[in-house]
Design an enzyme around this catalytic site. Structure first.
Site, short mmCIF file in Angstrom:
data_model
loop_
_atom_site.label_atom_id
_atom_site.label_comp_id
_atom_site.label_asym_id
_atom_site.label_seq_id
_atom_site.Cartn_x
_atom_site.Cartn_y
_atom_site.Cartn_z
N GLU A 1 9.57 6.89 5.20
CA GLU A 1 10.41 6.26 6.23
C GLU A 1 9.71 4.99 6.72
O GLU A 1 8.52 5.01 7.03
CB GLU A 1 10.64 7.22 7.40
CG GLU A 1 11.41 8.48 7.04
CD GLU A 1 12.83 8.18 6.61
OE1 GLU A 1 13.45 7.26 7.18
OE2 GLU A 1 13.33 8.89 5.71
N ASP B 1 -0.31 -6.18 10.99
CA ASP B 1 0.01 -7.58 10.79
C ASP B 1 0.17 -8.31 12.12
O ASP B 1 0.61 -7.71 13.11
CB ASP B 1 1.31 -7.69 9.98
CG ASP B 1 1.52 -9.07 9.39
OD1 ASP B 1 0.55 -9.85 9.34
OD2 ASP B 1 2.66 -9.38 9.01
N HIS C 1 -8.45 -11.04 15.01
CA HIS C 1 -9.00 -9.90 14.28
C HIS C 1 -9.94 -9.08 15.16
O HIS C 1 -9.93 -7.84 15.11
CB HIS C 1 -9.75 -10.39 13.03
CG HIS C 1 -8.86 -11.04 12.01
ND1 HIS C 1 -7.69 -10.46 11.58
CD2 HIS C 1 -8.99 -12.20 11.33
CE1 HIS C 1 -7.12 -11.25 10.67
NE2 HIS C 1 -7.89 -12.31 10.51
N LEU D 1 -8.78 14.28 12.06
CA LEU D 1 -8.00 13.24 11.40
C LEU D 1 -8.76 12.65 10.22
O LEU D 1 -9.95 12.39 10.30
CB LEU D 1 -7.69 12.12 12.40
CG LEU D 1 -7.02 10.87 11.85
CD1 LEU D 1 -5.57 11.15 11.45
CD2 LEU D 1 -7.08 9.73 12.88
#
Length: 246
Positions: free
Chosen positions: A206, A19, A36, A130
């Site tokens: 969390e 954000d 962006h 990943l």
């Protein structure tokens, strides 16, 4: 900074609400798309850092179902930026052994975006590093809604019994069914809400909020978030005393 991170207590799955791109651009007197575009470097840095640390899953809230309500110029620019970024970064993902995937109603995305996503997923499907997951045309309520409809349909057809419906079954109907629940959620820009993201999956996640705008979020910011996570006691409804019983 990485020496402060305990490799034995890494979150297996980190989710990020990216954000602040528009505010970052506005602060520089530029259009929102300028923010962006500059945010791409943060995506690259965080993806690289997660791979280096050994984080297994990284989910990025890239475009929500609600984002269609933004100005058409911005939406069109985001779609074009997504395609160009995938074109530019696919070889880099391959070189770093990153596996690309996505969640959300991608069938409603523009054809050029849909095709590029499928191509990226296919090309990287055998990578072992990943797992980079893009949440596109996604919202937590949409995912739960489509899961409920499928469960209702399968129940009506006799494929499952009502008594069989439990948390595990519901999870198996979500678009995240093959992804572990996130242990750490990061949201940038100072906003303190989860904005319809992974609502079912974040029951015990969390939460980490930072004032840093996403285009300024780099590796050190990620390390700070992980350090904060590692200092917390995750009790899952139990007491500290119960957790400390050897």
């Amino acid at each position: 900074m990485t020496q402060q991170i305990n490799p034995d207590k890494l979150p297996k799955h980190i989710a990020i609400i990216m954000d602040g791109n528009g505010r970052w651009a506005k602060g520089k007197g530029a259009a929102r798309l300028f923010g962006h575009r500059h945010a791409i470097q943060s995506v690259k840095d965080v993806t690289e850092a997660c791979g280096e640390l050994g984080v297994k899953y990284l989910t990025l809230y890239t475009f929500s179902t609600e984002n269609w309500g933004r100005p058409k110029l911005e939406v069109d620019g985001l779609m074009n930026l997504l395609v160009s970024t995938l074109n530019d970064q696919l070889d880099s993902l391959m070189s770093r052994d990153v596996k690309l995937d996505f969640i959300g109603d991608i069938g409603c995305l523009p054809d050029k975006v849909h095709r590029k996503l499928l191509k990226g997923k296919e090309k990287t499907k055998n990578n072992k590093g990943l797992n980079l997951i893009l949440a596109l045309n996604y919202s937590g309520r949409w995912d739960i809604n489509q899961a409920v409809k499928e469960i209702a349909s399968d129940t009506r057809e006799g494929k499952i019994d009502v008594e069989d419906i439990n948390n595990d079954l519901i999870s198996s109907y979500l678009s995240t069914k093959n992804i572990p629940d996130p242990e750490l959620l990061i949201r940038t820009s100072g906003e303190m809400r989860i904005s319809n993201f992974l609502l079912w999956e974040m029951a015990y996640t969390e939460l980490y909020f930072t004032e840093v705008l996403w285009p300024d979020f780099g590796k050190d910011c990620l390390y700070n978030a992980i350090n904060s996570y590692q200092q917390r006691e995750r009790r899952f409804g139990k007491t500290s005393e119960q957790l400390n019983i050897s």
